[in-house]
Enzyme design. Structure first.
Site, PDB file in Angstrom:
ATOM      1  N   SER A 109       0.841  -1.192   0.000  1.00 11.77           N
ATOM      2  CA  SER A 109       0.000   0.000   0.000  1.00 11.77           C
ATOM      3  C   SER A 109       0.883   1.251   0.000  1.00 11.77           C
ATOM      4  CB  SER A 109      -0.958  -0.036   1.192  1.00 11.77           C
ATOM      5  OG  SER A 109      -1.990   0.922   1.051  1.00 11.77           O
ATOM      6  N   GLU A 208      -1.737  -2.116  -8.412  1.00 10.47           N
ATOM      7  CA  GLU A 208      -2.929  -2.434  -7.612  1.00 10.47           C
ATOM      8  C   GLU A 208      -3.380  -1.159  -6.927  1.00 10.47           C
ATOM      9  OE1 GLU A 208      -3.410  -2.811  -3.913  1.00 10.47           O
ATOM     10  OE2 GLU A 208      -1.620  -1.586  -3.692  1.00 10.47           O
ATOM     11  N   HIS A 278      -4.796  -5.166  -1.763  1.00 12.03           N
ATOM     12  CA  HIS A 278      -5.836  -4.989  -0.740  1.00 12.03           C
ATOM     13  C   HIS A 278      -6.952  -5.996  -0.958  1.00 12.03           C
ATOM     14  CE1 HIS A 278      -3.715  -1.111  -0.889  1.00 12.03           C
ATOM     15  NE2 HIS A 278      -4.120  -0.926   0.349  1.00 12.03           N
TER      16      HIS A 278
END
Length: 309
Positions: A109, A208, A278
């Site tokens: 992330s 992502e 995620h």
């Protein structure tokens, strides 16, 4: 390319929060995962600090990164969670120190910015994987498949991602090889024009994201494309885009169409459907090591990111 030494039972993991403050209950719950794997742990001095949406001031969060790499008693560094803010303190990291003291560095992330900065300044292979508070500490638990990919830190195994893990869809046919790099699309886009700009040339670019509407994904993909990152990559690995659905705007181009548009413009081999990011399961992969993507066999084969096994 520098690879960290494999973990063994009894090793100590350093826990840091380079981005936002972790959920303290989740963090406490996650410690049993480390203990189950025979690991001890040590919190960074500022790992549970709070400064608005940041886990402490930039200097303090950077100090935790530097001190964990400098501490000879720490064998791996795992981030408690992502959130916001790693880019703010990337210039405060001692990259020469990291190069001289290579260790496992694990997160995803917002941690994408640090993955890129560390790899491109030191050559160290890092790991894009689920974190303590945000993943391993969830009250609902973690899928065994997610947990199983933590074992690559012990046994040094490579990864072959195929449809036994999740259905994969060919976007552009072909075979591509190179170092696997990338991570969160928002962070990759934010690196452009900075000293930490993602180098995608001849590499497999993993993307992502989470909670970004299709128009925002469009903007960021266009930014990468306009900067030449998609066309200079060897191939594109499209991982999970969790909850990336229209919210503010009722009229929207479908996300799949947005992604397909830029993949087609790149002209490079690409597949999507990888459960990396995620999502659950969340498959951990090394970044900076060699990988091969083959659309004919629908496989992504990644060399081990660990040495000493």
């Amino acid at each position: 390319m520098i690879k960290a030494q494999a973990l063994k039972k009894g090793d100590t993991v350093g826990i840091i929060s380079p981005a936002s403050p972790p959920n303290k209950e989740n963090l406490k719950r996650s410690l049993s995962f480390l203990e189950k794997n025979g690991l001890s742990y040590q919190f960074g001095k500022h790992a549970q600090d709070e400064y608005g949406y940041l886990a402490g001031r930039d200097e303090d969060r950077a100090a935790d990164v530097n001190s964990m790499f400098a501490d000879e008693g720490i064998q791996a560094i795992i981030c408690a969670c992502g959130g916001f803010g790693t880019a703010r303190m990337a210039s405060l990291i001692d990259y020469e120190l990291i190069k001289k003291n290579p260790k496992i560095f694990w997160g995803y992330s917002d941690i994408t910015f640090l993955h890129t900065a560390i790899r491109q300044n030191t050559g160290l292979v890092t790991f894009h994987g689920p974190m303590l508070s945000s993943d391993f500490g969830e009250e609902k638990g973690v899928l065994p498949l997610t947990e199983s990919y933590f074992q690559q830190l012990f046994d040094g195994s490579g990864i072959t991602y195929d449809e036994s893990i999740s259905p994969l869809e060919i976007m552009t046919e072909g075979e591509a090889d190179g170092e696997l790099v990338g991570g969160n699309l928002s962070l990759l886009a934010s690196s452009l024009g900075t000293p930490f700009e993602i180098d995608a040339a001849g590499k497999l670019l993993l993307i992502e994201d989470i909670d970004e509407e299709p128009y925002a994904i469009d903007r960021m993909m266009n930014q990468l494309y306009s900067a030449g990152k998609l066309t200079e990559a060897a191939g594109i690995v499209v991982a999970d885009f969790h909850n990336c659905v229209p919210q503010k705007r009722k009229r929207s181009i479908p996300l799949d169409e947005v992604l397909a548009h830029y993949v087609a413009l790149s002209g490079k081999p690409a597949m999507k459907g990888f459960k990396i990011g995620h999502c659950s399961p969340n498959i951990a992969v090394p970044l900076g090591t060699k990988a091969v993507m083959n659309t004919k066999t629908k496989t992504l084969t990644i060399q081990s990111g660990i040495s000493g096994v």
